[in-house]
Enzyme design. Structure first.
Site, PDB file in Angstrom:
ATOM      1  N   ARG A  51      19.443  36.161  43.945  1.00 41.12           N
ATOM      2  CA  ARG A  51      18.772  34.859  43.866  1.00 41.12           C
ATOM      3  C   ARG A  51      18.163  34.415  45.194  1.00 41.12           C
ATOM      4  O   ARG A  51      17.138  33.739  45.225  1.00 41.12           O
ATOM      5  CB  ARG A  51      19.760  33.803  43.392  1.00 41.12           C
ATOM      6  CG  ARG A  51      19.695  33.604  41.893  1.00 41.12           C
ATOM      7  CD  ARG A  51      20.587  32.511  41.457  1.00 41.12           C
ATOM      8  NE  ARG A  51      21.918  32.679  42.059  1.00 41.12           N
ATOM      9  CZ  ARG A  51      23.022  32.186  41.541  1.00 41.12           C
ATOM     10  NH1 ARG A  51      22.971  31.469  40.443  1.00 41.12           N
ATOM     11  NH2 ARG A  51      24.192  32.366  42.115  1.00 41.12           N
ATOM     12  N   HIS A 178      37.484  51.538  40.256  1.00 41.56           N
ATOM     13  CA  HIS A 178      37.449  52.220  41.555  1.00 41.56           C
ATOM     14  C   HIS A 178      38.682  53.090  41.798  1.00 41.56           C
ATOM     15  O   HIS A 178      38.666  53.966  42.648  1.00 41.56           O
ATOM     16  CB  HIS A 178      37.167  51.239  42.707  1.00 41.56           C
ATOM     17  CG  HIS A 178      38.359  50.433  43.148  1.00 41.56           C
ATOM     18  ND1 HIS A 178      38.789  49.320  42.491  1.00 41.56           N
ATOM     19  CD2 HIS A 178      39.200  50.590  44.185  1.00 41.56           C
ATOM     20  CE1 HIS A 178      39.841  48.824  43.108  1.00 41.56           C
ATOM     21  NE2 HIS A 178      40.121  49.580  44.148  1.00 41.56           N
ATOM     22  N   ASP A 235      43.988  42.041  35.547  1.00 42.79           N
ATOM     23  CA  ASP A 235      43.355  42.453  36.798  1.00 42.79           C
ATOM     24  C   ASP A 235      43.727  43.892  37.181  1.00 42.79           C
ATOM     25  O   ASP A 235      42.907  44.611  37.743  1.00 42.79           O
ATOM     26  CB  ASP A 235      43.795  41.484  37.915  1.00 42.79           C
ATOM     27  CG  ASP A 235      43.106  41.753  39.238  1.00 42.79           C
ATOM     28  OD1 ASP A 235      41.859  41.820  39.246  1.00 42.79           O
ATOM     29  OD2 ASP A 235      43.803  41.920  40.263  1.00 42.79           O
ATOM     30  N   HIS A 240      43.381  49.729  36.164  1.00 43.03           N
ATOM     31  CA  HIS A 240      43.833  50.720  37.145  1.00 43.03           C
ATOM     32  C   HIS A 240      45.114  51.453  36.722  1.00 43.03           C
ATOM     33  O   HIS A 240      45.180  52.673  36.759  1.00 43.03           O
ATOM     34  CB  HIS A 240      44.067  50.059  38.509  1.00 43.03           C
ATOM     35  CG  HIS A 240      42.888  49.287  39.030  1.00 43.03           C
ATOM     36  ND1 HIS A 240      41.594  49.671  38.805  1.00 43.03           N
ATOM     37  CD2 HIS A 240      42.806  48.161  39.792  1.00 43.03           C
ATOM     38  CE1 HIS A 240      40.771  48.809  39.389  1.00 43.03           C
ATOM     39  NE2 HIS A 240      41.486  47.876  39.990  1.00 43.03           N
TER      40      HIS A 240
HETATM   41  C1  BG6 Z   1      40.934  45.158  42.292  1.00 41.44           C
HETATM   42  C2  BG6 Z   1      41.701  43.933  41.905  1.00 41.44           C
HETATM   43  O1  BG6 Z   1      40.349  45.750  41.160  1.00 41.44           O
HETATM   44  O2  BG6 Z   1      41.817  46.084  42.916  1.00 41.44           O
HETATM   45  C3  BG6 Z   1      42.380  43.315  43.107  1.00 41.44           C
HETATM   46  O3  BG6 Z   1      40.815  42.980  41.315  1.00 41.44           O
HETATM   47  C4  BG6 Z   1      43.220  44.347  43.826  1.00 41.44           C
HETATM   48  O4  BG6 Z   1      43.184  42.208  42.734  1.00 41.44           O
HETATM   49  C5  BG6 Z   1      42.412  45.610  44.101  1.00 41.44           C
HETATM   50  O5  BG6 Z   1      43.660  43.767  45.054  1.00 41.44           O
HETATM   51  C6  BG6 Z   1      43.297  46.707  44.655  1.00 41.44           C
HETATM   52  O6  BG6 Z   1      42.501  47.774  45.071  1.00 41.44           O
HETATM   53  P1  BG6 Z   1      42.989  48.758  46.229  1.00 41.44           P
HETATM   54  O7  BG6 Z   1      41.943  49.825  46.274  1.00 41.44           O
HETATM   55  O8  BG6 Z   1      43.048  47.940  47.493  1.00 41.44           O
HETATM   56  O9  BG6 Z   1      44.341  49.252  45.822  1.00 41.44           O
END
Ligand code: BG6
Length: 484
Positions: A51, A178, A235, A240
């Site tokens: 934006r 990720h 979350d 994950h």
């Molecule tokens: C994110 C979450 O996807 O992963 C966060 O939203 C979390 O809350 C994070 O802190 C943890 O990622 P990593 O790579 O630091 O273990």
């Protein structure tokens, strides 16, 4: 050992939300690292779209500052930095209107790989996808990258999937988790399927139980607004931890190919049994030692959102019949440590009657902070004191085993973005996987909401609420220590 870097094809990457936090911290700094490593071609271009009313030069200054703030040693290479910055372009864009789309059309080169990173609120996915087609910017060869949270329940995830499916084929959609880009997470597959040693033991006959812990020391300060509506279950667990569970539990795919791997992961999620209420513990951190409580961090004095979850679950299939999987994740715990531990069964018969200790083989896979693996084995304690047994680790810390140069500095994001450019979807979640994960998670969350469940308080810097310890003790088992 020097790692081999294979450059990807020339590309144009458009980042919607190109001035956002994720772009600054991860995407742009990561791309610069890939540029310095030689993986990002020096003709490839990055186009920010957001934006803010910036021009190309304004965006270049913005990215230079971000790299200055979040980049690592590679930013000392000023020649590379200048070249990289010169490959950046920008257009202000109105995701829900017409502004900026013609300029974007002019900017994107059609003859190279093009990818569109939706680093924006999910509510804008449909608007952007539709305009990319209306303005003839994207076509059937384009790729789109979307971020988590991918929905907040099954229904919203299905909606997002169908909005994207109106404009893009599943083969064009890269849903990021990720955790799948972390080095050791991929190593899980290498260890399981690249060695003859483990796979024969990887089943209910030899495995007593599996523990998956993702412990963080950070709280939710700064992102309480988002987190308070999600909680640890949405979350961390739905995505994950579920992905880690899939990689540990899946059947060997017939080949290392995106659909073969994802088909097997999906079968694991679908075989997960509903979790019984008394097999889940929710927690929320308290205030202690002058540090703020979760409720203060989230600025919601009446919040019942969980910052910690521990649970026992089962996978209903032949391989894992009756093998409990204990999952645990939380904020403000005693150390930052992510570990998967495969705890093998006791010996069928011990020939050392005078040895009273219980010796077990444990394969521990550490994802962070120090990536590596160790296998606990039993040996004779050295010395003349008779046949005394002792457990020792066969340590395989990667940096020790492969030499310091092998320490991979590639962040999960940059690895995944390069996979997008290579057109490799193996480490991305398929639409049906995400939906299956929500279908398993929804009843758990709905049950908490219906019962007005109140999370158990725990002290910051601890291993979580006492009830989480009891979850294991009741089964005559123990959690692994959380150590950084
Ligand atoms: C994110 C979450 O996807 O992963 C966060 O939203 C979390 O809350 C994070 O802190 C943890 O990622 P990593 O790579 O630091 O273990």
């Amino acid at each position: 050992m020097v790692s081999r870097v294979i450059p990807v094809e020339d590309f144009d990457l458009v980042i919607f939300g190109g001035t956002g936090d994720l772009a600054r911290r991860k995407i742009l700094t990561g791309l610069f690292r890939r540029f310095v490593s030689g993986q990002m071609p020096n003709t490839a271009r990055i186009i920010g779209a957001a934006r803010s009313e910036l021009d190309d030069q304004g965006y270049r200054d913005f990215v230079r500052t971000a790299i200055g703030e979040f980049g690592g040693d590679e930013k000392k290479d000023t020649k590379a930095l200048d070249h990289f910055i010169g490959q950046l372009f920008y257009t202000p864009i109105d995701a829900r209107g017409d502004g900026g789309w013609d300029r974007l059309h002019e900017l994107v080169r059609q003859e190279v790989v093009n990818a569109y990173y939706f680093s924006v609120a999910p509510g804008l996915f449909g608007d952007i996808a539709e305009r990319l087609h209306r303005y003839k910017i994207a076509d059937s060869t384009s790729r789109i990258v979307v971020e988590k949270p991918f929905g907040r329940d099954l229904e919203s995830a299905q909606e997002l999937n169908s909005v994207l499916a109106k404009h893009f084929d599943e083969k064009q959609i890269y849903r990021i988790d990720h955790y799948l880009g972390k080095e050791t997470v991929q190593n899980l597959m290498a260890v399981r399927f690249g060695n003859v040693l483990f796979e024969p033991l990887w089943n209910a006959q030899y495995v007593d139980h599996i523990q998956i812990t993702v412990a963080e020391t950070v709280g939710v300060g700064g992102r309480g607004g988002y987190y308070d509506k999600s909680g640890a279950m949405r979350d961390m667990v739905q995505n994950h931890l579920m992905q880690l569970l899939c990689l540990i539990a899946m059947e060997p795919p017939s080949k290392f190919d995106s659909d073969a791997v994802r088909d097997e992961k999906l079968k694991v999620i679908r075989a997960l049994q509903p979790v019984e209420t008394h097999h889940i513990v929710r927690g929320q951190y308290d205030a202690a030692g002058g540090k703020k409580s979760y409720r203060e961090d989230a600025e919601n004095p009446k919040s019942f959102t969980e910052s910690f979850v521990a649970m026992k679950c089962h996978i209903a299939n032949w391989r894992w019949a009756n093998v409990p999987f204990y999952l645990r994740t939380g904020k403000k715990l005693k150390a930052r440590s992510s570990e998967i531990a495969v705890v093998f069964k006791d010996l069928a018969h011990s020939i050392f009657p005078e040895d009273e200790a219980r010796h077990r083989n444990i394969l521990s896979i550490q994802l962070q902070p120090n990536e590596g693996m160790d296998l606990q084995v039993t040996i004779k304690e050295p010395g003349p004191g008779g046949m005394r047994l002792v457990d020792v680790p066969l340590d395989m810390t990667f940096a020790d085993a492969l030499g310091p140069e092998s320490e991979d500095v590639t962040d999960a994001y940059e690895r995944l973005i390069m996979d997008v450019m290579r057109g490799n979807q193996t480490l991305f979640m398929r639409g049906d996987e995400v939906e299956a994960a929500w279908a398993w998670t929804d009843p758990i969350i709905n049950n908490w909401v219906e019962k007005h469940d109140v999370p158990k308080p725990y002290e910051p810097g601890s291993a979580g609420p006492e009830d989480a310890m009891m979850l294991m003790h009741r089964d005559n088992r123990r959690w692994r220590d959380i150590k950084g």
